[in-house]
Write a protein that holds these residues in place. Structure first.
Motif, PDB file in Angstrom:
ATOM      1  N   THR A 133       0.792  -1.238   0.000  1.00 13.49           N
ATOM      2  CA  THR A 133       0.000   0.000   0.000  1.00 13.49           C
ATOM      3  C   THR A 133       0.822   1.284   0.000  1.00 13.49           C
ATOM      4  O   THR A 133       0.296   2.345  -0.339  1.00 13.49           O
ATOM      5  N   GLU A 134       2.086   1.209   0.376  1.00 13.40           N
ATOM      6  CA  GLU A 134       2.937   2.399   0.475  1.00 13.40           C
ATOM      7  C   GLU A 134       4.149   2.275  -0.449  1.00 13.40           C
ATOM      8  O   GLU A 134       4.690   1.186  -0.614  1.00 13.40           O
ATOM      9  N   PRO A 135       4.631   3.383  -1.025  1.00 17.59           N
ATOM     10  CA  PRO A 135       5.840   3.326  -1.852  1.00 17.59           C
ATOM     11  C   PRO A 135       7.097   3.166  -0.983  1.00 17.59           C
ATOM     12  O   PRO A 135       7.047   3.355   0.230  1.00 17.59           O
ATOM     13  N   ALA A 136       8.197   2.815  -1.617  1.00 14.61           N
ATOM     14  CA  ALA A 136       9.493   2.714  -0.947  1.00 14.61           C
ATOM     15  C   ALA A 136      10.546   3.350  -1.849  1.00 14.61           C
ATOM     16  O   ALA A 136      10.408   3.346  -3.081  1.00 14.61           O
ATOM     17  N   LYS A 137      11.593   3.897  -1.223  1.00 14.53           N
ATOM     18  CA  LYS A 137      12.631   4.565  -2.006  1.00 14.53           C
ATOM     19  C   LYS A 137      13.993   4.353  -1.351  1.00 14.53           C
ATOM     20  O   LYS A 137      14.138   4.475  -0.139  1.00 14.53           O
ATOM     21  N   LEU A 138      14.978   4.050  -2.190  1.00 12.21           N
ATOM     22  CA  LEU A 138      16.365   3.846  -1.753  1.00 12.21           C
ATOM     23  C   LEU A 138      17.265   4.917  -2.344  1.00 12.21           C
ATOM     24  O   LEU A 138      17.002   5.418  -3.444  1.00 12.21           O
ATOM     25  N   LEU A 139      18.361   5.190  -1.653  1.00 11.88           N
ATOM     26  CA  LEU A 139      19.469   5.946  -2.219  1.00 11.88           C
ATOM     27  C   LEU A 139      20.579   4.928  -2.418  1.00 11.88           C
ATOM     28  O   LEU A 139      20.939   4.207  -1.477  1.00 11.88           O
ATOM     29  N   VAL A 140      21.077   4.812  -3.637  1.00 14.28           N
ATOM     30  CA  VAL A 140      22.093   3.812  -3.961  1.00 14.28           C
ATOM     31  C   VAL A 140      23.384   4.503  -4.371  1.00 14.28           C
ATOM     32  O   VAL A 140      23.383   5.438  -5.170  1.00 14.28           O
ATOM     33  N   PHE A 141      24.482   4.014  -3.821  1.00 12.06           N
ATOM     34  CA  PHE A 141      25.831   4.476  -4.130  1.00 12.06           C
ATOM     35  C   PHE A 141      26.512   3.278  -4.775  1.00 12.06           C
ATOM     36  O   PHE A 141      26.643   2.226  -4.152  1.00 12.06           O
ATOM     37  N   ALA A 142      26.883   3.385  -6.039  1.00 17.26           N
ATOM     38  CA  ALA A 142      27.459   2.260  -6.778  1.00 17.26           C
ATOM     39  C   ALA A 142      28.845   2.612  -7.306  1.00 17.26           C
ATOM     40  O   ALA A 142      29.087   3.752  -7.714  1.00 17.26           O
ATOM     41  N   ILE A 143      29.726   1.643  -7.303  1.00 18.06           N
ATOM     42  CA  ILE A 143      31.036   1.801  -7.927  1.00 18.06           C
ATOM     43  C   ILE A 143      30.984   1.001  -9.224  1.00 18.06           C
ATOM     44  O   ILE A 143      30.700  -0.204  -9.207  1.00 18.06           O
ATOM     45  N   VAL A 144      31.212   1.686 -10.341  1.00 12.45           N
ATOM     46  CA  VAL A 144      31.108   1.042 -11.646  1.00 12.45           C
ATOM     47  C   VAL A 144      32.324   1.361 -12.507  1.00 12.45           C
ATOM     48  O   VAL A 144      32.902   2.441 -12.400  1.00 12.45           O
ATOM     49  N   GLY A 145      32.698   0.413 -13.343  1.00 16.17           N
ATOM     50  CA  GLY A 145      33.771   0.647 -14.295  1.00 16.17           C
ATOM     51  C   GLY A 145      33.274   1.509 -15.446  1.00 16.17           C
ATOM     52  O   GLY A 145      32.078   1.533 -15.754  1.00 16.17           O
ATOM     53  N   GLU A 146      34.186   2.212 -16.064  1.00 14.60           N
ATOM     54  CA  GLU A 146      33.835   3.062 -17.205  1.00 14.60           C
ATOM     55  C   GLU A 146      33.175   2.212 -18.279  1.00 14.60           C
ATOM     56  O   GLU A 146      33.695   1.181 -18.690  1.00 14.60           O
ATOM     57  N   GLY A 147      31.984   2.600 -18.703  1.00 17.85           N
ATOM     58  CA  GLY A 147      31.262   1.883 -19.748  1.00 17.85           C
ATOM     59  C   GLY A 147      30.516   0.650 -19.276  1.00 17.85           C
ATOM     60  O   GLY A 147      29.849  -0.009 -20.064  1.00 17.85           O
ATOM     61  N   GLU A 148      30.626   0.282 -17.984  1.00 17.54           N
ATOM     62  CA  GLU A 148      29.917  -0.883 -17.453  1.00 17.54           C
ATOM     63  C   GLU A 148      28.495  -0.501 -17.053  1.00 17.54           C
ATOM     64  O   GLU A 148      28.269   0.590 -16.542  1.00 17.54           O
ATOM     65  N   PRO A 149      27.559  -1.419 -17.234  1.00 14.70           N
ATOM     66  CA  PRO A 149      26.220  -1.165 -16.696  1.00 14.70           C
ATOM     67  C   PRO A 149      26.251  -1.310 -15.178  1.00 14.70           C
ATOM     68  O   PRO A 149      27.135  -1.982 -14.627  1.00 14.70           O
ATOM     69  N   VAL A 150      25.317  -0.706 -14.504  1.00 12.44           N
ATOM     70  CA  VAL A 150      25.237  -0.816 -13.045  1.00 12.44           C
ATOM     71  C   VAL A 150      24.593  -2.134 -12.638  1.00 12.44           C
ATOM     72  O   VAL A 150      24.956  -2.729 -11.637  1.00 12.44           O
ATOM     73  N   LYS A 151      23.650  -2.600 -13.428  1.00  8.78           N
ATOM     74  CA  LYS A 151      22.849  -3.778 -13.082  1.00  8.78           C
ATOM     75  C   LYS A 151      22.806  -4.734 -14.272  1.00  8.78           C
ATOM     76  O   LYS A 151      22.618  -4.288 -15.408  1.00  8.78           O
TER      77      LYS A 151
END
Length: 136
Positions: free
Chosen positions: A112-130
């Motif tokens: 019934t309620e929304p949820a929200k995250l703050l995500v801090f990701a380390i990614v290689g240049e040109g790599e997708p996050v997920k």
């Protein structure tokens, strides 16, 4: 509009990759906040984004090539990495996902309620996050 807000919006648009946002397929909404190269880690970037879940919404099982740090801003989120028990996190709580871990459950705990995250990701240049979890 303040200069800071303009810069943040411009940066978000400048690095948004195809697939970074929700589609009509019911995927969670990912909103980039910032992307910054990390000089002391050549070829790596830090990405900060919010991830919003509608009531009852869940992510498909996935993995991340780099480290992920997640912090709950709103609502409650159920998260489970392969080999660990599922855990529900609420506002102010956080967790870490090591590179390559299989994130098999990531969902809004409420219907019934929304949820929200703050995500801090380390990614290689040109790599997708997920990335999807490869089929066996």
């Amino acid at each position: 509009m303040s200069m800071r807000r303009i810069l943040v919006l411009t940066a978000a648009l400048a690095f948004a990759a195809p697939g970074a946002f929700a589609h009509d397929d019911g995927a969670e909404t990912v909103t980039p906040v910032m992307k910054q190269a990390v000089p002391e880690a050549a070829g790596k970037n830090v990405l900060i984004a919010t991830v919003a879940y509608r009531p009852g919404q869940a992510s498909e099982p996935h993995r991340h090539p780099g480290s992920i740090f997640a912090y709950v801003l709103q609502g409650h989120v159920v998260s489970q990495l392969e080999g660990s028990a599922a855990r529900t996190y609420g506002p102010g709580e956080s967790w870490y996902e090591p590179p390559g871990a299989h994130h098999i459950v990531s969902k809004n705990a409420s219907s019934t309620e929304p949820a929200k995250l703050l995500v801090f990701a380390i990614v290689g240049e040109g790599e997708p996050v997920k990335l999807p979890i490869p089929a066996n």
